[in-house]
Scaffold this active site. Structure first.
Site, PDB file in Angstrom:
ATOM      1  N   TYR A   1      26.347  27.487  33.283  1.00  0.00           N
ATOM      2  CA  TYR A   1      25.294  28.311  33.890  1.00  0.00           C
ATOM      3  C   TYR A   1      25.012  29.563  33.059  1.00  0.00           C
ATOM      4  CZ  TYR A   1      22.006  29.634  37.405  1.00  0.00           C
ATOM      5  OH  TYR A   1      20.823  29.918  38.039  1.00  0.00           O
TER       6      TYR A   1
ATOM      7  N   GLY B   1      28.737  24.949  35.617  1.00  0.00           N
ATOM      8  CA  GLY B   1      29.817  25.795  36.110  1.00  0.00           C
ATOM      9  C   GLY B   1      29.761  27.146  35.419  1.00  0.00           C
TER      10      GLY B   1
ATOM     11  N   LYS C   1      48.666  24.634  26.939  1.00  0.00           N
ATOM     12  CA  LYS C   1      47.702  24.317  27.992  1.00  0.00           C
ATOM     13  C   LYS C   1      48.459  23.819  29.208  1.00  0.00           C
ATOM     14  CE  LYS C   1      43.196  23.954  28.789  1.00  0.00           C
ATOM     15  NZ  LYS C   1      42.073  24.718  28.254  1.00  0.00           N
TER      16      LYS C   1
ATOM     17  N   VAL D   1      30.677  28.210  32.477  1.00  0.00           N
ATOM     18  CA  VAL D   1      30.168  28.223  31.101  1.00  0.00           C
ATOM     19  C   VAL D   1      28.714  27.743  31.060  1.00  0.00           C
ATOM     20  CG1 VAL D   1      30.430  27.219  28.797  1.00  0.00           C
ATOM     21  CG2 VAL D   1      32.448  27.906  30.086  1.00  0.00           C
TER      22      VAL D   1
ATOM     23  N   GLY E   1      26.628  20.076  33.183  1.00  0.00           N
ATOM     24  CA  GLY E   1      27.623  20.918  33.858  1.00  0.00           C
ATOM     25  C   GLY E   1      27.126  22.338  33.991  1.00  0.00           C
TER      26      GLY E   1
HETATM   27  P1  NAD Z   1      33.706  24.762  35.691  1.00  0.00           P
HETATM   28  O1  NAD Z   1      34.687  23.993  36.488  1.00  0.00           O
HETATM   29  O2  NAD Z   1      33.300  26.131  36.157  1.00  0.00           O
HETATM   30  O3  NAD Z   1      32.355  23.915  35.490  1.00  0.00           O
HETATM   31  C1  NAD Z   1      32.299  22.558  35.184  1.00  0.00           C
HETATM   32  C2  NAD Z   1      31.040  22.017  35.846  1.00  0.00           C
HETATM   33  O4  NAD Z   1      30.814  20.680  35.409  1.00  0.00           O
HETATM   34  C3  NAD Z   1      31.116  21.975  37.377  1.00  0.00           C
HETATM   35  O5  NAD Z   1      29.959  22.581  37.931  1.00  0.00           O
HETATM   36  C4  NAD Z   1      31.187  20.480  37.694  1.00  0.00           C
HETATM   37  O6  NAD Z   1      30.620  20.157  38.937  1.00  0.00           O
HETATM   38  C5  NAD Z   1      30.390  19.922  36.530  1.00  0.00           C
HETATM   39  N1  NAD Z   1      30.616  18.499  36.243  1.00  0.00           N
HETATM   40  C6  NAD Z   1      31.774  17.792  36.255  1.00  0.00           C
HETATM   41  N2  NAD Z   1      31.537  16.507  35.897  1.00  0.00           N
HETATM   42  C7  NAD Z   1      30.213  16.404  35.640  1.00  0.00           C
HETATM   43  C8  NAD Z   1      29.345  15.353  35.217  1.00  0.00           C
HETATM   44  N3  NAD Z   1      29.805  14.125  34.987  1.00  0.00           N
HETATM   45  N4  NAD Z   1      28.053  15.618  35.031  1.00  0.00           N
HETATM   46  C9  NAD Z   1      27.548  16.852  35.257  1.00  0.00           C
HETATM   47  N5  NAD Z   1      28.308  17.895  35.666  1.00  0.00           N
HETATM   48  C10 NAD Z   1      29.621  17.679  35.856  1.00  0.00           C
HETATM   49  O7  NAD Z   1      34.297  24.825  34.212  1.00  0.00           O
HETATM   50  P2  NAD Z   1      33.877  25.833  33.055  1.00  0.00           P
HETATM   51  O8  NAD Z   1      34.829  26.992  33.054  1.00  0.00           O
HETATM   52  O9  NAD Z   1      32.409  26.079  33.112  1.00  0.00           O
HETATM   53  O10 NAD Z   1      34.233  24.966  31.760  1.00  0.00           O
HETATM   54  C11 NAD Z   1      33.369  23.938  31.307  1.00  0.00           C
HETATM   55  C12 NAD Z   1      33.974  23.274  30.070  1.00  0.00           C
HETATM   56  O11 NAD Z   1      34.130  24.228  29.041  1.00  0.00           O
HETATM   57  C13 NAD Z   1      35.374  22.684  30.294  1.00  0.00           C
HETATM   58  O12 NAD Z   1      35.520  21.516  29.550  1.00  0.00           O
HETATM   59  C14 NAD Z   1      36.304  23.758  29.780  1.00  0.00           C
HETATM   60  O13 NAD Z   1      37.542  23.231  29.347  1.00  0.00           O
HETATM   61  C15 NAD Z   1      35.496  24.281  28.618  1.00  0.00           C
HETATM   62  N6  NAD Z   1      35.823  25.653  28.246  1.00  0.00           N
HETATM   63  C16 NAD Z   1      35.683  26.657  29.157  1.00  0.00           C
HETATM   64  C17 NAD Z   1      35.946  27.964  28.778  1.00  0.00           C
HETATM   65  C18 NAD Z   1      35.748  29.126  29.740  1.00  0.00           C
HETATM   66  O14 NAD Z   1      35.660  30.267  29.272  1.00  0.00           O
HETATM   67  N7  NAD Z   1      35.642  28.876  31.047  1.00  0.00           N
HETATM   68  C19 NAD Z   1      36.358  28.237  27.457  1.00  0.00           C
HETATM   69  C20 NAD Z   1      36.459  27.181  26.545  1.00  0.00           C
HETATM   70  C21 NAD Z   1      36.197  25.891  26.963  1.00  0.00           C
END
Ligand code: NAD
Length: 349
Positions: A182, A178, A81, A180, A176
């Site tokens: 949404y 983002g 990572k 994932v 959240g």
């Molecule tokens: P992202 O950055 O696109 O979205 C994260 C969202 O969380 C953002 O919209 C942010 O504004 C919001 N956020 C942050 N702090 C917050 C809070 N206290 N309350 C409410 N919302 C808050 O990230 P992502 O790619 O959607 O990933 C989300 C999580 O899933 C992360 O922990 C990531 O490590 C994990 N993850 C993602 C993937 C992937 O395919 N993207 C795969 C496995 C795990």
């Protein structure tokens, strides 16, 4: 700062620090478990860490979570990572991303990267100008696969804990919105669930309310909603000493890595009859999708494997119940055995 005695150090094989004066890049790459003749993979997180210690701890914890995710998904590569210290809204420049691309290239294929919090597919195109060891360029986003995996595990958990075969009418609080969160909300809405949502970015909340009919709540209140399911999809460690006894959901199944601040919190959730699906299982749709992209497979191959998480979860839940232990403990025991088989014993515990 002690590394080898740090709480989050678990026999990690490599820890690298990079500093590029010109672009301002400050990055850490942790390799938890490597395999001979296979590369190691893991996403890049860019976050304004309050201290260098916090960034190191996150790199150690996230790379360890990768080991669990890869093992439980049957993907035989090494786990790693990256974290970049900085605010993605202010500090993310083309120069910084390209400097990070040169860092990745310096591993000569031993490490490949993908997106995580703070890094989006468009950012990877800059990294890809310096290295080919990148997965998840625009058009290859793993987030829909991650969201699908969460949905599949969540459905199994609702069946086991609430005795429902459908998500119709099930209330789900999603933290959240983002990539994932949404995508998950869309799938949940299509399955007839009621959505309660929060994000610290106002426009993301507005979109969920207007496009998906979600109910918005304050970020501080989201974890404590009176809902069937809690799906944290922002940052990790949301289940901690301060939150655990106020959580009212009956199931926790989300996308964020390392949802439990400490392993003991898993047992406390079980005492409170809250079914917790370990995040390395519920978000494994992401690594399954990345592995399929790297292998040049069609998207339905990944979807088929992600769908199989449903019966895997149901089996895990039933076996844990028979053994009289929590699902979290049962799944961890099973995965620990897999990790031992795949990587051998390198733990310092
Ligand atoms: P992202 O950055 O696109 O979205 C994260 C969202 O969380 C953002 O919209 C942010 O504004 C919001 N956020 C942050 N702090 C917050 C809070 N206290 N309350 C409410 N919302 C808050 O990230 P992502 O790619 O959607 O990933 C989300 C999580 O899933 C992360 O922990 C990531 O490590 C994990 N993850 C993602 C993937 C992937 O395919 N993207 C795969 C496995 C795990």
């Amino acid at each position: 700062m002690s590394i080898f005695k740090a709480v989050d150090f678990d026999g990690h094989e490599e820890l690298h620090f990079f500093n590029d004066q010109e672009s301002g890049l400050k990055a850490i790459i942790a390799f938890h478990r490597r395999l001979p003749a296979a590369p190691s993979g893991g996403g890049i997180r860019m976050w304004p860490y309050p201290s260098e210690e916090a960034a190191v701890a996150d790199a150690l914890r996230l790379s360890r979570a990768m080991t669990y995710k890869l093992a439980v998904s049957g993907i035989r590569i090494g786990s790693a990572k990256s974290v970049i210290i900085g605010d993605p809204r202010k500090d993310k420049t083309e120069a910084l991303l390209r400097a990070f691309g040169r860092v990745v290239e310096s591993f000569g294929g031993r490490y490949f990267c993908a997106e995580d919090i703070g890094i989006v597919a468009e950012d990877l195109t800059f990294i890809a100008q310096e290295t080919t060891h990148v997965v998840g360029l625009p058009g290859q986003d793993p987030s829909p696969g991650t969201a699908l995996g969460i949905l599949v595990c969540l459905r199994a958990a609702v069946t086991h804990r609430l005795g429902r075969d459908s998500l119709e009418g099930t209330s789900v609080a999603v933290q959240g919105l983002g990539d994932v969160g949404y995508n998950l909300c869309r799938l949940l809405r299509d399955a007839g669930a009621h959505l309660v949502v929060s994000d610290i970015v106002g426009e993301r909340v507005v979109r969920a309310v207007t496009e998906l009919g979600a109910t918005a709540v304050d970020p501080e209140a989201l974890l404590f909603q009176d809902v069937d399911v809690l799906a944290p999809c922002a940052l990790g460690e949301v289940v901690n000493d301060l939150t655990i006894d106020k959580i009212r959901a009956k199931v926790i199944c989300g996308g964020a890595n390392n949802l439990l601040a400490e392993p003991r919190h898993g047992e406390r959730l079980a005492e409170r009859s809250i079914l917790f699906v370990p995040d390395y299982l519920s978000n494994s749709g992401g690594v399954i999708t990345v592995a399929a992209i790297r292998a040049g497979q069609a998207s339905f191959d990944a979807e088929r494997k992600i769908d199989a998480l449903h019966s895997l979860c149901l089996n895990f839940f039933a076996e844990a119940e028979r053994a009289g232990i929590s699902a979290n403990a049962g799944i961890a025991r099973f995965t620990d055995r897999l990790i031992l088989d795949i990587y051998g014993n390198r733990s310092t515990a």
